[in-house]
Scaffold this motif. Structure first.
Motif, PDB file in Angstrom:
ATOM      1  N   GLY A  66      -0.789  -0.341  -2.933  1.00 52.36           N
ATOM      2  CA  GLY A  66      -1.955  -0.990  -2.350  1.00 52.36           C
ATOM      3  C   GLY A  66      -1.927  -0.886  -0.843  1.00 52.36           C
ATOM      4  O   GLY A  66      -1.072  -0.189  -0.276  1.00 52.36           O
ATOM      5  N   PRO A  67      -2.832  -1.616  -0.176  1.00 52.42           N
ATOM      6  CA  PRO A  67      -3.879  -2.446  -0.772  1.00 52.42           C
ATOM      7  C   PRO A  67      -5.108  -1.628  -1.179  1.00 52.42           C
ATOM      8  O   PRO A  67      -5.219  -0.447  -0.851  1.00 52.42           O
ATOM      9  CB  PRO A  67      -4.210  -3.420   0.357  1.00 52.42           C
ATOM     10  CG  PRO A  67      -3.958  -2.620   1.607  1.00 52.42           C
ATOM     11  CD  PRO A  67      -2.767  -1.760   1.291  1.00 52.42           C
ATOM     12  N   HIS A  68      -6.021  -2.299  -1.862  1.00 50.37           N
ATOM     13  CA  HIS A  68      -7.219  -1.634  -2.371  1.00 50.37           C
ATOM     14  C   HIS A  68      -8.096  -1.111  -1.249  1.00 50.37           C
ATOM     15  O   HIS A  68      -8.822  -0.125  -1.410  1.00 50.37           O
ATOM     16  CB  HIS A  68      -8.013  -2.623  -3.240  1.00 50.37           C
ATOM     17  CG  HIS A  68      -9.287  -2.066  -3.790  1.00 50.37           C
ATOM     18  ND1 HIS A  68      -9.316  -1.164  -4.827  1.00 50.37           N
ATOM     19  CD2 HIS A  68     -10.593  -2.272  -3.437  1.00 50.37           C
ATOM     20  CE1 HIS A  68     -10.567  -0.847  -5.113  1.00 50.37           C
ATOM     21  NE2 HIS A  68     -11.372  -1.507  -4.282  1.00 50.37           N
TER      22      HIS A  68
ATOM     23  N   LEU B  23      -1.739  -2.127  -7.665  1.00 45.11           N
ATOM     24  CA  LEU B  23      -1.271  -2.667  -6.385  1.00 45.11           C
ATOM     25  C   LEU B  23       0.232  -2.459  -6.201  1.00 45.11           C
ATOM     26  O   LEU B  23       0.671  -1.954  -5.175  1.00 45.11           O
ATOM     27  CB  LEU B  23      -1.608  -4.160  -6.302  1.00 45.11           C
ATOM     28  CG  LEU B  23      -3.096  -4.513  -6.361  1.00 45.11           C
ATOM     29  CD1 LEU B  23      -3.283  -6.022  -6.339  1.00 45.11           C
ATOM     30  CD2 LEU B  23      -3.862  -3.854  -5.214  1.00 45.11           C
TER      31      LEU B  23
ATOM     32  N   PHE C  43      -5.826  -4.597  -9.266  1.00 43.69           N
ATOM     33  CA  PHE C  43      -6.664  -5.230  -8.263  1.00 43.69           C
ATOM     34  C   PHE C  43      -7.688  -6.188  -8.859  1.00 43.69           C
ATOM     35  O   PHE C  43      -8.019  -7.217  -8.264  1.00 43.69           O
ATOM     36  CB  PHE C  43      -7.371  -4.150  -7.437  1.00 43.69           C
ATOM     37  CG  PHE C  43      -8.289  -4.677  -6.381  1.00 43.69           C
ATOM     38  CD1 PHE C  43      -7.803  -5.376  -5.279  1.00 43.69           C
ATOM     39  CD2 PHE C  43      -9.662  -4.476  -6.477  1.00 43.69           C
ATOM     40  CE1 PHE C  43      -8.665  -5.855  -4.301  1.00 43.69           C
ATOM     41  CE2 PHE C  43     -10.529  -4.953  -5.504  1.00 43.69           C
ATOM     42  CZ  PHE C  43     -10.024  -5.643  -4.406  1.00 43.69           C
TER      43      PHE C  43
END
Length: 562
Positions: free
Chosen positions: A97-99, A137, A164
């Motif tokens: 991650g992050p998204h 993630l 996520f």
């Protein structure tokens, strides 16, 4: 006497109630007595009720003792590895991650479970449009061989990942891979994976609901073109599809079960999902699974170096693969060593005994014969070994040498899986050389013209310059040709007919041994020739005979009766 027919309806009703109550009591008591002996589908805390890991749908370790453990006790707040518990083999944690960042670890559309990794079977690419529910993630794995419990001595592997968002059922794959070179790195362009599948790679495919129930779970082996009882597609063989996939209803006899969080949970490391506050995962955003590799792959060591979680369109092996997260998990290593002669040259033909936790106590290793995996004579390698300390002892040296008396040890760990014993085994051998072969000749009385008389003393010296005690065999023979009417005789230890045995049963390293023969001659004729012939001296070690350097040798002198 009254009969049942004479009893009032009210009394009958009361009796019937009592009968029903009695039956219920007996039934309950029977269940209490019998139930502990049944393989019940109760909420197990671990696969096969091993008592090693908390497969409870969260990350926090709830138990106060060492076991069962959980992810929060294996990694720190940064995902760094903490000390493994007793029996722990390895652990690995990876961040995907992050998204909000561009995703560079997604599969291209054509990548499939049924394809080999090599030859563009698997490819990765970058994307900014990954579906939230498919975005991984973090992912992590843990391997252990517990010393106690229902699965003592078995290789157990646990894996988990976070996603996520939970706006849809979760479909996943979890690969355990043997090839350490499996990887893919891209800045965005389509790129082929490195590495390849190995027979025995394992794939777990599963599906879980938005409510956190594991609905589908299968374990599949990569068999390539090998035989398979239940194919799961090209190159794949189905090992098990338990009817009770969720650990909450799994049987103690099952070798795999999984758990998903059914409520919000917290993480000890930085995590941000789509809807929750920081470091919180909503329902059905955390999946974990446990496998008994020993039972799933009987006869195999279960050797893996990497794990890979992926998301997908379905639990089918032909599903379209989405995001992936890859990390290290080393369950096997190797042990190598070398064999030298006394001149630091590789020496082939030795036999060793290796003892340790993953070789059925001890195994015999003959150079260039299974299980030696190194084709070079004098170099040894044992592969597919589990972690632990191994001892290596030479038991049989090659002919002409004696075994190195030293036992050497090495320890395979997850941080150092491929161990090389740095100090070579050195086989000492004896090295014998002729250091002296000569004579002194002393006349009898005052030399005059005519027949000659005298005393000759021959000396033979041999020294062992090697590192091993050995024997010595040979002889010194004195002859006189053309003696005329003269006579001669010889004296010395065990001498017979002027033949002196040059023999010893034990010549230690750096020891020098001396042999003497005394020749007495009287009135030898002019031009008589006295010859001392030293035979080829030999010494033998471990079935191999060698010749003493400097032999054979001959000394001769001629009588001059002037």
């Amino acid at each position: 006497m009254s009969t049942i027919g004479n009893i009032s309806n009210r009394t009958k009703s009361l009796l019937l109630k009592r009968y029903v109550q009695a039956i219920l009591i007996v039934t309950v008591m029977t269940m209490v007595i019998v139930a502990p002996f049944l393989p019940r589908a109760l909420a197990l805390a671990d696969v096969g009720n091993a008592g090693v890991f908390e497969l409870d749908g969260n990350i926090v370790k709830d138990s106060s003792g060492t076991f069962p453990t959980d992810w929060g006790a294996l990694f720190n707040s940064n995902g760094g590895r903490l000390a493994l518990p007793s029996g722990g083999v390895d652990s690995g944690w990876t961040n995907d991650g992050p998204h909000s960042l561009r995703e560079t670890t997604t599969f291209t559309t054509g990548s499939k479970d049924t394809l080999d990794i090599a030859n563009s079977g698997w490819q990765c690419t970058g994307t900014n449009n990954l579906t939230p529910k498919d975005d991984i993630l973090h992912a992590y794995s843990f391997a252990i061989r517990p010393a106690t419990g229902n699965r003592a001595g078995h290789l157990l592997i646990y894996g988990a990942f976070e996603r996520f968002a939970n706006n849809g059922a979760g479909d996943l794959g979890y690969w355990l891979l043997a090839d350490p070179t499996v990887s893919c790195s891209t800045s965005g362009a389509t790129t082929s994976f490195t590495g390849a599948h190995t027979i025995g790679d394992l794939l777990v495919v599963g599906e879980f609901s938005t409510g956190g129930t594991v609905t589908t779970l299968s374990v599949i082996e990569w068999t390539g073109s090998g035989s398979c009882a239940t194919p799961a597609g090209p190159n794949l063989c189905l090992l098990t599809t338990p009817g009770n996939a969720d650990c909450s209803v799994a049987l103690v006899t099952d070798n795999v079960c999984a758990k998903v969080n059914t409520a919000s949970i917290t993480t000890p490391w930085a995590t941000q999902d789509k809807t929750s506050t920081a470091n919180t995962l909503a329902t059905a955003e955390f999946f974990e699974v446990g496998l008994d590799i020993t039972n799933l792959l009987p006869g195999s060591q279960g050797c893996f170096t990497k794990f890979l979680f992926d998301t997908r369109t379905s639990p089918s092996t032909t599903a379209t693969l989405k995001d992936y997260a890859e990390g290290g998990l080393v369950t096997c290593g190797s042990l190598s060593w070398t064999k030298f002669d006394n001149n630091s040259h590789l020496l082939g033909g030795a036999t060793f005994q290796v003892c340790g936790p993953d070789v059925n106590t001890c195994v015999t290793v003959l150079d260039n014969s299974p299980p030696d995996a190194d084709p070079v004579l004098g170099q040894f390698k044992l592969a597919n070994l589990g972690p632990g300390t191994y001892s290596v002892t030479e038991t049989v040296a090659p002919p002409g040498f004696t075994p190195d008396p030293n036992t050497k040890t090495a320890t395979i760990t997850s941080s150092n899986p491929d161990v090389v014993i740095p100090e070579a085994f050195v086989d000492p051998r004896p090295v014998l050389k002729l250091t002296e072969f000569g004579y002194t000749n002393t006349p009898s009385g005052t030399p005059t013209s005519g027949p000659v008389s005298g005393l000759t003393v021959y000396t033979v010296k041999v020294k062992n310059f090697g590192g091993v005690t050995t024997d010595l065999n040979g002889s010194l023979t004195v002859t006189v040709a053309g003696a005329g009417s003269g006579t001669f005789s010889c004296a010395g230890n065990n001498i017979v007919d002027c033949v002196l045995p040059v023999v010893t049963g034990s010549l230690a390293p750096l020891q020098e041994t001396t042999f003497t023969l005394t020749l007495t001659y009287n009135n030898l004729a002019d031009q008589a020739v006295v010859t001392a012939g030293l035979s080829t001296l030999t010494y033998r070690t471990n079935g191999l005979a060698r010749n003493v350097s400097g032999t054979p040798a001959t000394i001769a002198f001629t009588i001059q009766a002037n």
